[in-house]
Design an enzyme around this catalytic site. Structure first.
Site, PDB file in Angstrom:
ATOM      1  N   MET A   1      -6.922  -3.304 -39.355  1.00 32.57           N
ATOM      2  CA  MET A   1      -7.640  -2.343 -38.533  1.00 32.57           C
ATOM      3  C   MET A   1      -8.959  -2.931 -38.043  1.00 32.57           C
ATOM      4  SD  MET A   1      -5.821   0.171 -38.107  1.00 32.57           S
ATOM      5  CE  MET A   1      -4.672   1.342 -38.781  1.00 32.57           C
ATOM      6  N   CYS A   2      -9.614  -2.176 -37.230  1.00 28.30           N
ATOM      7  CA  CYS A   2     -10.811  -2.689 -36.574  1.00 28.30           C
ATOM      8  C   CYS A   2     -11.990  -1.798 -36.923  1.00 28.30           C
ATOM      9  CB  CYS A   2     -10.617  -2.712 -35.071  1.00 28.30           C
ATOM     10  SG  CYS A   2      -9.050  -3.456 -34.586  1.00 28.30           S
ATOM     11  N   GLN A   3     -13.123  -2.143 -36.370  1.00 25.59           N
ATOM     12  CA  GLN A   3     -14.318  -1.330 -36.565  1.00 25.59           C
ATOM     13  C   GLN A   3     -14.943  -1.041 -35.213  1.00 25.59           C
ATOM     14  OE1 GLN A   3     -16.618  -0.861 -39.611  1.00 25.59           O
ATOM     15  NE2 GLN A   3     -14.970  -1.334 -41.054  1.00 25.59           N
TER      16      GLN A   3
END
Lengths: 277, 277
Positions: B1-3
């Site tokens: 996942m990303c931020q």
């Protein structure tokens, strides 16, 4: 007026040397102080660095000078505002997406009484004649080739026709790239050089900086550099005759169908080869 | 996942403090090493800095950290690749033009079996589900509002409906801005803080860095910061309840027509004000 710089290569190449001379024109050796920008294609992606501050004193330009981004297609621009305030949205190069590819455009010149009808698919965000011309150009291409990017010769012919039409409104030197091709249109001033083996030393015209390309290149490397005026003072740059659109790919000019009278007639390839020697 | 990281303000503000903590998550305090990007709106213009290298070690991130670009709307993203290779064209945030304005989009999540029909007006250049979702979103807006940008309540309602539709395919936290508004959609994780007078000190969660906002702000300043997880460890961040789209303008959440149940219900404004004190 503004200054254009383009690069098209057959191997990913950094533009640090040429950019060092080019950026000096943005407030140091010349008066193009009204912002600058540079776009690097890397694969299908593109990154655009923009700064409304003069390139000679820009921290972003400092980064670009020091951080060697290797690219097959680069377009840079330093601005002397003619139409449109000094604002970020009026800073070249401009970017849009068409047919699933990014297109990058920078313009040197001044178009007068230029008010093309736009469908609304591409609209200018800023207030320059340049971005308006870019939108009109892409709008026309999108309408003419709705199924996707046409064959290179068709694309070149359409761009040539558009460049002639828009160029009837004033000075229209431009660089345009989709990451595969780099198109250079000369309306008044635009020149280029193709560097290939045997490589030699080059000395900047705007700074006392010399680079020995023999140390930095392989025998198969080919790099075309396009600029408003020559960036080096010890090499032969070929002027693009006004009214011509030159297509670059893999670091050299490419003859595209019957429209490519430019590359055939002038400049001759032999000129470039000997010029780099 | 990303931020994700977003900022929306009522006066042009630099994001250096928040970015210092955020970029540490790109390879230093967290494992989001697959590139990063940040977009700053300045007036109608936008500049996007992208780097497929980890943000913690990126010279471009170093520049962004040191060169205070003041903006009303910022969107940043650090990537942990789920769909699409680590390439520049897959690096967020993405940019397109619609209605003569630039739109910037970044996504955290993962969409499955997501294959919307696109008209061709907006096509992805890379291979991420994120850029595809962005193109579908703009494509739908363009078709629904061909005359131009609708009133804020209409735009918010349309985006909310689209976010729900696309969100049915998986995790769909996103930030979207046209330089006027910043929209934040929470599908699983997204929180925000509104800093306003009386300002206080803030301490980063990812680095031992403290800033005293009393020294840097005026009494009328208002800054909303939106992030996947709180960036500071001594302030109260409000979680956006999953399934909600929050509209920010001038540094605060805005109630838009009947769709704005979020801002009314949760989080309450009083929470923010006391949290900054």
């Amino acid at each position: 007026m503004c200054q254009l710089l383009g690069m098209n290569c057959n191997v990913p190449t950094d533009i640090c040397f040429s950019f060092a001379g080019f950026r000096a024109r943005g407030g140091l050796t010349d008066h193009h102080r009204d912002g600058w920008g540079i776009a690097f294609f890397e694969g299908r992606g593109v990154r655009v660095f923009l700064d409304p501050a003069p390139s000679a004193h820009s921290p972003v330009a400092e980064l670009v000078n020091r951080y060697p981004i290797r690219s097959l297609n680069v377009i840079a621009h330093i601005r002397k505002a003619t139409q449109g305030d000094i604002r970020l949205e009026n800073t070249h190069p401009f970017q849009r997406e068409l047919w699933g590819r990014y297109w990058i455009f920078a313009h040197n010149g001044n178009l007068k009484d230029f008010a093309p009808r736009l469908s609304g698919r591409f609209l200018p965000v800023g207030s320059t004649d340049s971005e308006l011309a870019f939108c009109h150009l892409l709008d026309t291409l999108a309408a003419r080739f709705p199924a996707g990017k046409p064959a290179p010769a068709e694309l070149h012919a359409a761009l040539r026709e558009l460049a002639r039409e828009i160029g009837s409104r004033g000075e229209f030197n431009f660089l345009l790239s989709d990451g595969d091709w780099l198109f250079a249109h000369c309306s008044s001033r635009l020149c280029y050089i193709v560097r290939r083996a045997p490589f030699a030393e080059a000395h900047l015209a705007d700074e006392d900086l010399t680079v020995d390309f023999r140390r930095l290149t392989g025998p198969q490397d080919r790099v075309a550099v396009i600029a408003t005026t020559p960036l080096t003072d010890n090499e032969h740059w070929a002027q693009i005759p006004p009214g011509n659109l030159v297509a670059f790919r893999d670091g050299e000019t490419v003859t595209l169908g019957e429209t490519a009278t430019v590359a055939q007639d002038y400049p001759r390839r032999g000129d470039d080869r000997s010029a780099s020697a």
